[in-house]
Design a protein around this motif. Structure first.
Motif, short mmCIF file in Angstrom:
data_model
loop_
_atom_site.label_atom_id
_atom_site.label_comp_id
_atom_site.label_asym_id
_atom_site.label_seq_id
_atom_site.Cartn_x
_atom_site.Cartn_y
_atom_site.Cartn_z
N PRO A 455 0.83 -1.21 0.00
CA PRO A 455 0.00 0.00 0.00
C PRO A 455 0.87 1.26 0.00
O PRO A 455 2.00 1.24 0.50
N ALA A 456 0.34 2.33 -0.56
CA ALA A 456 1.09 3.58 -0.55
C ALA A 456 1.18 4.14 0.86
O ALA A 456 2.18 4.75 1.24
N VAL A 457 0.11 3.94 1.64
CA VAL A 457 0.08 4.40 3.02
C VAL A 457 -0.49 3.28 3.88
O VAL A 457 -1.51 2.67 3.53
N GLY A 458 0.13 2.99 5.00
CA GLY A 458 -0.34 1.92 5.88
C GLY A 458 0.54 0.69 5.78
O GLY A 458 1.44 0.61 4.95
N LYS A 459 0.23 -0.28 6.62
CA LYS A 459 1.09 -1.46 6.66
C LYS A 459 0.64 -2.55 5.70
O LYS A 459 -0.55 -2.72 5.46
N PRO A 460 1.60 -3.28 5.14
CA PRO A 460 1.25 -4.40 4.25
C PRO A 460 0.49 -5.47 5.03
O PRO A 460 0.68 -5.64 6.24
#
Length: 715
Positions: A455-460
């Motif tokens: 993801p561009a923002v946040g955790k995988p």
């Protein structure tokens, strides 16, 4: 002339004498460079470290960052450098890590260079590029590292697994579940072996029904089915003309969404349309992206992608909007380039979680609605919306309200998908859908996993792991009993007997041997079938409940084993003189290193069946992760006596009777004289003992072992 010549390349596709994973083994001649270690080549260290600065991460024999470059500075030979450069070029192309070795041969200037092979085409290209780089550094001429890496990236994109499939395969490997790629250039992969296997193709599995996938492509049918079960969906209908689209919009109530009836990837989707001109123009574009057009009520809020696996929410992402702010100087096209597409997270490869923004028909319409064209120069401070729903790149998994998760799970179950990407629109994903008028707008089969992996923002999110857990519940490793038989003599007979014993025990057994392929005791294909391809076919045969492989020395030397691990590994004997003389195999220890692979791959829960009377074979016992069962005609051999004293197992002859010995206990099986096979050659006694030991290791009952050996007919 100073040169690095690659004489030959051998692709070992499975566990081999070097390591457990596939490798390329290159035979390399450095000629005059044998007299030119790196410290004797003026400027070489400086040029190499500048051309490939990431080599600083290679620890080498010093075991510390910069260790390899220190070796280069102090003086090392070209093939050692070739090994490291090949691995680093692969890493820069997106295939990090790996195994490497460089070994000097008996002929001066001849080496073997061994490197992890992620894909044969890619690794061959990396090896060739590494050679070119090193020669350029030696000859003090330019080398375009970026171009070489870019070429390798393109090759990797074309030949290696895609990100969704790779995530699932990686999760399977973490569970020790084997995998086999069924299409050399595709994403069809088998997890597990034989009758215990499952198959995946990107984010679809062998549980994904064709009917469910067809339903998901029909957006109108999908909405009808899920709405009938109480899942909130936007009101809408199919339309057959621009005029009908406007009429439907008036009936539904503005604003509306116009989209293809069976499109994908968001192409041809227009949202928040309010005028007849917009709706009729959107109809024409949407029709070009599908076989029909739907007009439906526009749900207020952001679009979310919820990933459902086995009826459970495992990940959720929110889409982003894209807009620019005018400066009174630059056009909208220029502002997109400087304010949006300059974001390093945007790009065209799998390394980029966000796509580049392009001026397509939807963007043009969005810009036109605000009174501009792409070539307009908006006033300073004026915000211009370019894209209302773009990449689902913002992880919101921990925010999803149980009501939304339940609705998405129900929608997937109604359509019939084991893995589904549910598109849901709402203002706030953390609140119930009913109180904000949220709705599910699409159900997608084979959803991309990349947005959840990167993801561009946040955790995988561990979406690959979730899929593997759904396919293979806890305790299921997807394995069938696999038996490998190697040695210098007797391997065909041992493999045949073991396969016969497995069949008698009730298992549908596949056998690949030097005499042919046997499927459940039927000769399906005559001739030598000890190669990698034949074994691979047995492992992908979904009827096979057990498999036996005769692994000749040449196959293990050239190709490696076809399986990653086995339940039972049998080594009959080793005659080094039978194998010495080929490709710099000159010592008994080298023959040992090749044949030991069969023992190296025995599972911790498995058994190595070894000839106690053969010193080289006996030395393999220390390499086994599992149990060892000895076999020998002489029950008084010291290593057997000691092994039994420690509670170990052995199959021996005691007073002419084939006997199962476990610690102090002995179980007579049958007299050797009653085995027709043993009427002549005494060497066949060891073969029978080895086969009985393998059967015992497989928990085949004694009465089946007795009957199987007594009735076995080699003819």
């Amino acid at each position: 002339m100073k040169d690095i010549k690659i004489i030959d390349i051998r692709h070992m596709r499975g566990p081999n004498m070097w390591t457990y994973t596939p490798v390329l083994e290159a035979l390399v001649d450095i000629g005059e460079l044998e007299d030119c270690p790196s410290n004797l080549i003026p400027g070489f260290y400086e040029r190499l470290s500048a051309a490939l600065p990431s080599l600083i991460e290679h620890r080498c024999s010093y075991g510390e960052r910069g260790g390899f470059l220190r070796r280069v500075q102090e003086g090392t030979w070209p093939c050692h450098i070739l090994e490291h450069c090949t691995l680093e070029l692969q890493a820069l192309a997106g295939m990090p890590g790996g195994f490497g070795k460089a070994r000097e041969m008996s002929d001066r200037g001849i080496y073997k260079v061994i490197v992890t092979c992620w894909h044969e085409v890619v690794t061959r290209a990396a090896l060739a590029s590494a050679r070119e780089l090193i020669m350029a550094m030696i000859e003090d001429r330019p080398f375009d590292t970026a171009a070489a890496v870019d070429k390798l990236k393109r090759l990797a994109d074309r030949h290696c697994l895609g990100p969704s499939t790779a995530a699932i395969v990686g999760a399977a490997e973490a569970r020790k579940i084997p995998s086999i790629r069924l299409l050399p250039g595709g994403n069809l992969v088998q997890l597990g072996y034989g009758a215990r296997s499952r198959r995946i193709w990107t984010a679809e599995t062998d549980r994904t029904s064709a009917i469910a996938e067809t339903i998901s492509r029909d957006k109108d049918l999908t909405k009808t089915l899920i709405a009938s079960c109480g899942v909130p969906v936007p009101e809408g209908r199919l339309v057959d003309s621009p005029e009908d689209a406007w009429e439907a919009a008036q009936d539904i109530g503005l604003p509306v969404v116009v989209k293809p009836y069976d499109g994908n990837h968001g192409r041809g989707v227009f949202i928040e349309l309010t005028t007849q001109e917009e709706i009729e123009a959107a109809y024409k574009v949407a029709l070009s992206e599908g076989s029909g057009v739907i007009v439906e009520r526009c749900i207020q809020g952001a679009e979310h992608r919820l990933l459902i696996v086995g009826g459970r929410l495992v990940a959720a992402n929110r889409s982003d909007t894209a807009s620019v702010t005018g400066d009174g100087k630059h056009t909208i096209v220029e502002l997109i380039a400087s304010q949006i597409n300059s974001d390093p997270r945007r790009g065209t490869t799998e390394e980029h979680p966000l796509n580049l923004i392009r001026i397509d028909s939807a963007a043009r319409m969005e810009i036109a609605r605000q009174g501009f064209t792409p070539e307009s120069v908006p006033p300073a401070g004026q915000e211009v919306m370019i894209q209302r729903n773009g990449n689902h790149a913002f992880d919101v998994t921990d925010e999803v309200h149980p009501d939304a998760a339940a609705a998405a799970s129900l929608a997937a179950r109604i359509v019939g998908l084991d893995i589904a990407g549910i598109d849901l629109v709402c203002r706030d994903i953390s609140k119930p859908l009913a109180e904000q008028g949220g709705a599910i707008v699409e159900v997608n089969a084979g959803p991309s996993l990349l947005m959840h992996i990167k993801p561009a923002v946040g955790k995988p999110r561990p979406v690959g792991q979730a899929i593997v857990e759904d396919l293979f519940p806890a305790g299921d490793d997807g394995r069938i009993p696999v038996v490998g038989v190697t040695g210098s003599r007797g391997t065909t007979q041992v493999a045949r007997i073991v396969a016969s014993l497995l069949s008698l025990s009730g298992k549908w057994t596949a056998l690949a041997s030097s005499e042919g392929i046997y499927l459940d005791r039927r000769l399906a294909e005559a001739g030598d079938r000890t190669g990698f391809e034949a074994a691979n076919r047995m492992l992908t045969n979904r009827s096979a409940e057990a498999a036996v492989f005769e692994n000749g020395y040449d196959v293990m030397f050239d190709q490696g084993l076809a399986y990653d691990r086995c339940q039972v590994g049998v080594v009959t004997n080793i005659d080094p003189q039978q194998h010495i003389g080929r490709s710099y195999i000159e010592e008994p220890e080298q023959v040992f290193s090749i044949l030991r692979t069969q023992v190296d791959v025995v599972l911790p829960t498995g058994v190595a069946v070894l000839n106690a009377a053969d010193e080289l074979v006996a030395d393999m016992a220390r390499l086994c992760d599992g149990e060892v069962i000895w076999f020998a005609s002489d029950a008084t051999l010291p290593r057997i006596v000691e092994h039994r004293a420690q509670g170990g197992r052995a199959v021996v002859l005691i007073d002419g009777v084939i006997t199962l010995a476990h610690g102090e206990q002995t179980t007579p099986l049958l007299a050797a004289a009653d085995v027709a096979l043993l009427a002549g050659d005494a060497g066949e006694t060891d073969n029978v003992l080895a086969a009985v030991a393998a059967g015992w290791a497989l928990d085949i009952p004694a009465y089946v072992l007795r009957t199987g050996v007594e009735t076995f007919d080699l003819i």
